[in-house]
Design a protein around this motif. Structure first.
Motif, mmCIF file in Angstrom:
data_model
loop_
_atom_site.group_PDB
_atom_site.id
_atom_site.type_symbol
_atom_site.label_atom_id
_atom_site.label_comp_id
_atom_site.label_asym_id
_atom_site.label_seq_id
_atom_site.Cartn_x
_atom_site.Cartn_y
_atom_site.Cartn_z
ATOM 1 N N GLN A 103 0.814 -1.211 0.000
ATOM 2 C CA GLN A 103 0.000 0.000 0.000
ATOM 3 C C GLN A 103 0.847 1.260 0.000
ATOM 4 O O GLN A 103 0.322 2.367 0.045
ATOM 5 C CB GLN A 103 -0.928 -0.012 1.222
ATOM 6 N N GLY A 104 2.171 1.079 -0.061
ATOM 7 C CA GLY A 104 3.063 2.216 -0.156
ATOM 8 C C GLY A 104 3.473 2.809 1.167
ATOM 9 O O GLY A 104 4.105 3.874 1.209
ATOM 10 N N ARG A 105 3.157 2.131 2.286
ATOM 11 C CA ARG A 105 3.574 2.639 3.589
ATOM 12 C C ARG A 105 4.994 2.195 3.900
ATOM 13 O O ARG A 105 5.493 1.232 3.313
ATOM 14 C CB ARG A 105 2.593 2.148 4.662
ATOM 15 N N PRO A 106 5.678 2.869 4.808
ATOM 16 C CA PRO A 106 7.065 2.504 5.134
ATOM 17 C C PRO A 106 7.167 1.050 5.564
ATOM 18 O O PRO A 106 6.305 0.534 6.287
ATOM 19 C CB PRO A 106 7.414 3.464 6.283
ATOM 20 N N PHE A 107 8.233 0.387 5.102
ATOM 21 C CA PHE A 107 8.404 -1.030 5.403
ATOM 22 C C PHE A 107 9.890 -1.333 5.537
ATOM 23 O O PHE A 107 10.703 -0.888 4.721
ATOM 24 C CB PHE A 107 7.807 -1.891 4.279
ATOM 25 N N ALA A 108 10.243 -2.069 6.561
ATOM 26 C CA ALA A 108 11.600 -2.586 6.735
ATOM 27 C C ALA A 108 11.506 -4.077 6.998
ATOM 28 O O ALA A 108 10.474 -4.575 7.490
ATOM 29 C CB ALA A 108 12.294 -1.882 7.898
ATOM 30 N N LEU A 109 12.564 -4.796 6.674
ATOM 31 C CA LEU A 109 12.546 -6.237 6.918
ATOM 32 C C LEU A 109 12.280 -6.549 8.384
ATOM 33 O O LEU A 109 11.681 -7.583 8.707
ATOM 34 C CB LEU A 109 13.869 -6.865 6.486
ATOM 35 N N ALA A 110 12.703 -5.660 9.261
ATOM 36 C CA ALA A 110 12.465 -5.870 10.686
ATOM 37 C C ALA A 110 10.977 -5.857 11.028
ATOM 38 O O ALA A 110 10.577 -6.361 12.091
ATOM 39 C CB ALA A 110 13.199 -4.798 11.496
ATOM 40 N N ASP A 111 10.152 -5.284 10.139
ATOM 41 C CA ASP A 111 8.705 -5.266 10.368
ATOM 42 C C ASP A 111 8.056 -6.610 10.032
ATOM 43 O O ASP A 111 6.910 -6.865 10.430
ATOM 44 C CB ASP A 111 8.050 -4.188 9.506
ATOM 45 N N LEU A 112 8.773 -7.442 9.286
ATOM 46 C CA LEU A 112 8.214 -8.719 8.839
ATOM 47 C C LEU A 112 8.090 -9.679 10.014
ATOM 48 O O LEU A 112 8.946 -9.713 10.906
ATOM 49 C CB LEU A 112 9.118 -9.317 7.759
ATOM 50 N N GLU A 113 7.035 -10.469 9.997
ATOM 51 C CA GLU A 113 6.812 -11.436 11.052
ATOM 52 C C GLU A 113 7.991 -12.416 11.138
ATOM 53 O O GLU A 113 8.549 -12.807 10.108
ATOM 54 C CB GLU A 113 5.523 -12.210 10.793
ATOM 55 N N PRO A 114 8.392 -12.826 12.347
ATOM 56 C CA PRO A 114 9.556 -13.713 12.503
ATOM 57 C C PRO A 114 9.481 -14.981 11.660
ATOM 58 O O PRO A 114 10.478 -15.404 11.079
ATOM 59 C CB PRO A 114 9.559 -14.035 14.002
ATOM 60 N N GLY A 115 8.301 -15.570 11.564
ATOM 61 C CA GLY A 115 8.169 -16.796 10.766
ATOM 62 C C GLY A 115 8.438 -16.552 9.297
ATOM 63 O O GLY A 115 9.020 -17.404 8.605
ATOM 64 N N ASN A 116 8.023 -15.394 8.803
ATOM 65 C CA ASN A 116 8.262 -15.077 7.398
ATOM 66 C C ASN A 116 9.725 -14.734 7.141
ATOM 67 O O ASN A 116 10.262 -15.053 6.078
ATOM 68 C CB ASN A 116 7.355 -13.929 6.959
ATOM 69 N N VAL A 117 10.380 -14.094 8.104
ATOM 70 C CA VAL A 117 11.818 -13.851 7.971
ATOM 71 C C VAL A 117 12.568 -15.181 7.935
ATOM 72 O O VAL A 117 13.481 -15.377 7.120
ATOM 73 C CB VAL A 117 12.336 -12.980 9.137
ATOM 74 N N GLU A 118 12.176 -16.092 8.799
ATOM 75 C CA GLU A 118 12.809 -17.416 8.807
ATOM 76 C C GLU A 118 12.607 -18.116 7.467
ATOM 77 O O GLU A 118 13.510 -18.809 6.968
ATOM 78 C CB GLU A 118 12.235 -18.269 9.935
ATOM 79 N N ALA A 119 11.437 -17.936 6.857
ATOM 80 C CA ALA A 119 11.168 -18.569 5.560
ATOM 81 C C ALA A 119 12.109 -18.024 4.489
ATOM 82 O O ALA A 119 12.595 -18.784 3.637
ATOM 83 C CB ALA A 119 9.712 -18.332 5.159
ATOM 84 N N LEU A 120 12.393 -16.717 4.519
ATOM 85 C CA LEU A 120 13.343 -16.153 3.562
ATOM 86 C C LEU A 120 14.728 -16.767 3.758
ATOM 87 O O LEU A 120 15.457 -17.017 2.784
ATOM 88 C CB LEU A 120 13.409 -14.635 3.711
#
Length: 329
Positions: A254-271
């Motif tokens: 939606q164009g709002r500010p985003f950082a990888l740190a905002d991503l849910e832990p499970g999704n970071v682990e998936a990356l």
């Protein structure tokens, strides 16, 4: 290492391409993200404003061909190069530039292709794009003429462990309209837990089966264990990992500010799982070279010989060895 993200339209492959590229860059690793989708949205997902997008490769094919041809005596001119033309002795090969997220800042590219057709995005990855249709293309051109620039780029690229190319491909099985689908070490097929999502997986798997293309399924937009079980039943051991619905990703879209740190832990682990799987993939330069020649001959016989007025099979250099031992910048 080069990886493709494919899947049904709307599966989230562009978003995952961007997230994966950002994850790789966040670890200080060199990564180039390439938008090879007819719907050009990867730049937006990587935080690049429209006016800051790089020059489109698909609109500058002659310039790219002139450089890559170099002093290869088997290629008579840039006009005689087609999307499948393989490198040979005398061709100019490409090396990946350094990581934009490196502590000491972006490393400048060493060739005019990466320098002239790439920009460093706000979060580290270098972005290259095929470009959309322009007004002159409408009604008369095929999008694969633009994607051909990416195929030439990958044919002439020398990469290896610790350096990455992430390509957002066209939706569905449209990638099989050229040999581009064989130019990757690994393909991540993004599948929603729906019959349509796994249907694209089966189609892709069946088409790729005879070419040794490594495919791993990434479940996306998963709500819970039931969705995971559905995907496991449908794709079996090809299911590598699943990502759940993400409020942070929705905010990014939606164009709002985003950082990888905002991503849910499970999704970071998936990356992290995706990166580990790519790093574990064997680099098979011999197969890469065989298939480059195979698809070039098929294209030459099907259309390119007539279009160019030459026997383009003669462009294949039987003594050229694909791989890092042949770097020639």
């Amino acid at each position: 290492m080069r990886v493709a993200f494919v899947g049904k339209g709307g599966s989230g492959k562009t978003t995952l391409s961007a997230l994966f590229a950002r994850y790789v860059a966040s670890r200080g690793l060199p990564v180039v993200a390439v938008d090879a989708d007819i719907n050009q949205h990867l730049g937006m997902a990587l935080g690049v404003e429209e006016e800051a997008l790089p020059r489109p490769m698909g609109a500058h094919l002659t310039e790219i061909k002139e450089y890559l041809r170099g002093g290869n005596p088997r290629v008579s001119s840039a006009a005689a190069m087609v999307k499948t033309t393989p490198p040979g002795r005398g061709s100019r090969l490409l090396e990946l530039p350094g990581a934009g997220a490196a502590p000491d800042g972006p490393v400048e590219p060493v060739d005019p292709i990466h320098a002239g057709f790439g920009v460093v995005t706000p979060h580290g990855p270098r972005l290259m794009v095929t470009g959309p249709f322009d007004e002159d293309d409408l009604g008369v051109a095929c999008y694969h003429s633009k994607v051909g620039a990416v195929e030439l780029y990958l044919n002439h690229l020398v990469d290896g462990a610790g350096r990455y190319v992430v390509v957002d491909m066209t939706a569905g099985a449209d990638s099989f309209a050229s040999g581009l689908f064989t130019r990757f070490d690994l393909t991540f097929l993004v599948a929603e837990p729906t019959r349509q999502g796994v249907g694209v997986y089966r189609q892709y798997r069946d088409y790729a089966a005879d070419y040794g293309v490594a495919v791993a399924v990434v479940g996306n937009k998963v709500h819970g264990p039931g969705d995971v079980e559905f995907l496991r039943e449908q794709v079996g051991e090809d299911l590598l990992v699943c990502l759940g619905h993400s409020a942070a990703v929705r905010a990014m879209e939606q164009g709002r500010p985003f950082a990888l740190a905002d991503l849910e832990p499970g999704n970071v682990e998936a990356l992290g799982v995706l990166l580990a799987r790519l790093d574990a993939q064997e680099k098979d330069w011999a197969r890469f070279g065989r298939q480059a020649a195979q698809f070039h001959v098929r294209n030459a016989e099907a259309w390119a010989n007539r279009a160019v007025g030459e026997d383009l099979a003669a462009q294949i250099d039987p003594d050229f060895v694909f791989g890092p031992t042949r770097v020639s910048l």
